[in-house]
Design a protein around this motif. Structure first.
Motif, PDB file in Angstrom:
ATOM      1  N   ALA A   1       0.749  -1.217   0.081  1.00  0.00           N
ATOM      2  CA  ALA A   1      -0.116   0.001  -0.087  1.00  0.00           C
ATOM      3  C   ALA A   1       0.966   1.216   0.163  1.00  0.00           C
ATOM      4  CB  ALA A   1      -0.933  -0.138   1.224  1.00  0.00           C
ATOM      5  N   LEU A   2       1.798   1.083   0.892  1.00  0.00           N
ATOM      6  CA  LEU A   2       3.020   2.380   0.746  1.00  0.00           C
ATOM      7  C   LEU A   2       3.653   2.607  -0.536  1.00  0.00           C
ATOM      8  CD1 LEU A   2       4.553   1.979   4.398  1.00  0.00           C
ATOM      9  CD2 LEU A   2       2.619   3.786   3.649  1.00  0.00           C
ATOM     10  N   VAL A   3       3.955   1.590  -1.201  1.00  0.00           N
ATOM     11  CA  VAL A   3       4.587   1.629  -2.533  1.00  0.00           C
ATOM     12  C   VAL A   3       3.506   2.266  -3.476  1.00  0.00           C
ATOM     13  CG1 VAL A   3       5.521   0.300  -4.209  1.00  0.00           C
ATOM     14  CG2 VAL A   3       6.152  -0.177  -2.022  1.00  0.00           C
ATOM     15  N   THR A   4       2.444   1.837  -3.569  1.00  0.00           N
ATOM     16  CA  THR A   4       1.327   2.295  -4.498  1.00  0.00           C
ATOM     17  C   THR A   4       0.995   3.574  -4.059  1.00  0.00           C
ATOM     18  OG1 THR A   4       0.221   0.132  -4.344  1.00  0.00           O
ATOM     19  CG2 THR A   4      -0.786   2.034  -5.284  1.00  0.00           C
ATOM     20  N   PHE A   5       1.084   3.984  -2.793  1.00  0.00           N
ATOM     21  CA  PHE A   5       0.708   5.366  -2.280  1.00  0.00           C
ATOM     22  C   PHE A   5       1.859   6.283  -2.862  1.00  0.00           C
ATOM     23  CE2 PHE A   5       0.882   8.875   0.852  1.00  0.00           C
ATOM     24  CZ  PHE A   5      -0.187   9.508   0.543  1.00  0.00           C
ATOM     25  N   ALA A   6       3.176   5.891  -3.048  1.00  0.00           N
ATOM     26  CA  ALA A   6       4.196   6.738  -3.525  1.00  0.00           C
ATOM     27  C   ALA A   6       3.869   7.159  -5.182  1.00  0.00           C
ATOM     28  CB  ALA A   6       5.546   5.849  -3.333  1.00  0.00           C
ATOM     29  N   PHE A   7       3.218   6.391  -5.701  1.00  0.00           N
ATOM     30  CA  PHE A   7       3.152   6.732  -6.938  1.00  0.00           C
ATOM     31  C   PHE A   7       1.732   7.282  -7.327  1.00  0.00           C
ATOM     32  CE2 PHE A   7       6.287   3.414  -6.908  1.00  0.00           C
ATOM     33  CZ  PHE A   7       7.438   4.220  -7.694  1.00  0.00           C
ATOM     34  N   LEU A   8       0.821   6.967  -6.440  1.00  0.00           N
ATOM     35  CA  LEU A   8      -0.720   7.108  -6.777  1.00  0.00           C
ATOM     36  C   LEU A   8      -1.106   7.843  -5.540  1.00  0.00           C
ATOM     37  CD1 LEU A   8      -1.886   3.955  -8.726  1.00  0.00           C
ATOM     38  CD2 LEU A   8      -1.373   6.179  -9.668  1.00  0.00           C
ATOM     39  N   ARG A   9      -1.560   9.115  -5.578  1.00  0.00           N
ATOM     40  CA  ARG A   9      -2.264   9.847  -4.508  1.00  0.00           C
ATOM     41  C   ARG A   9      -3.586  10.261  -4.954  1.00  0.00           C
ATOM     42  NH1 ARG A   9       2.944  12.371  -1.128  1.00  0.00           N
ATOM     43  NH2 ARG A   9       4.119  10.693  -1.135  1.00  0.00           N
ATOM     44  N   PRO A  10      -4.444  10.442  -4.015  1.00  0.00           N
ATOM     45  CA  PRO A  10      -4.641   9.590  -2.725  1.00  0.00           C
ATOM     46  C   PRO A  10      -4.689   7.997  -3.423  1.00  0.00           C
ATOM     47  CG  PRO A  10      -6.885  10.329  -3.719  1.00  0.00           C
ATOM     48  CD  PRO A  10      -5.991  10.821  -4.667  1.00  0.00           C
ATOM     49  N   LEU A  11      -4.405   7.266  -2.272  1.00  0.00           N
ATOM     50  CA  LEU A  11      -4.255   5.674  -2.499  1.00  0.00           C
ATOM     51  C   LEU A  11      -5.719   5.047  -2.944  1.00  0.00           C
ATOM     52  CD1 LEU A  11      -2.583   3.184  -2.044  1.00  0.00           C
ATOM     53  CD2 LEU A  11      -3.680   3.123   0.508  1.00  0.00           C
TER      54      LEU A  11
END
Length: 233
Positions: A123-133
């Motif tokens: 989830a954190l890796v995804t959040f680093a590229f896509l915000r909001p999660l």
């Protein structure tokens, strides 16, 4: 001598177990004040319920648990500077070689939810590229599902003879595992709900002091009763 000392420590921590249970109940009430019926909270509970349903209706994924168990030993070994190697996994058990070990490395699989950790990292890796999660309810569902996986398998394995638990004594190991599991839930609540870390700290201090004062008072009254009984008063 060391084993006897660990028994004493385990017994001394029993009031803390009750204090943590009371703190958890109070913290859940505070946390539920603003998020009890949020989509995220419902998704988390749905994930836990989904795995519980799988637990009682289908065969248990033992090999997957054993893999996570041994990888947790390896992960915590790396954290403490050990070199893991030769990970072996089977339906009947598993093993991993480490160049050194300690209590946290040994007991880590019983308090560290490995697959929940994997989901959170993803989830954190995804959040680093896509915000909001994106798909937050789905992530919460997976966290609940994997957390229930950890809790139910931990309860099951602790009822069996585990070399990891036996190494540090059952009483000490069970108490330590219980406390750390509740502590992780409390930290999760403080990180994701209106419950603040300051409020959580205050609750823990208050409940712990209360538990030990009550235990001390009970022990004192017990000693007085025994003394009077022996003295014939």
């Amino acid at each position: 001598m060391a084993s006897f000392f660990r028994v004493l420590v385990g017994l001394a921590l029993l009031p803390a177990c009750w204090a943590f249970v009371r703190a958890l109940a109070e913290s859940v009430m505070i946390a539920a004040g603003g998020t009890a019926f949020s989509v995220e909270a419902v998704s988390l509970l749905a994930g836990m319920a989904a795995f519980a349903l799988c637990w009682v209706t289908i065969s248990h994924p033992v090999r997957m648990y054993v893999l996570g168990h041994e990888l947790t030993h390896a992960l915590w070994g790396l954290f403490f500077g050990a070199r893991p190697s030769d990970v072996r996994v089977s339906e009947s058990g598993g093993s991993v070689k480490l160049t050194k070990s300690n209590m946290l490395i040994t007991l880590a699989p019983y308090f560290f939810p490995f697959y929940t950790f994997v989901v959170i990292i993803a989830a954190l890796v995804t959040f680093a590229f896509l915000r909001p999660l994106p798909f937050l309810p789905l992530w919460m569902f997976l966290i609940g599902f994997t957390w229930a996986f950890h809790l139910l398998f931990t309860l099951e394995t602790l009822t069996q003879r585990q070399p990891d638990v036996k190494l540090y004594g059952r009483i000490f190991s069970w108490v330590f595992i219980f406390l750390v599991n509740i502590a992780l839930v409390l930290l999760w609540l403080a990180s994701t709900t209106p419950l603040t870390f300051a409020r959580l700290g205050g609750i823990l201090v208050e409940r712990t002091v209360s538990a030990y004062m009550s235990t001390g008072l009970f022990a004192w009254r017990g000693c007085l009763w025994i003394w009077r009984l022996c003295a014939g008063k």
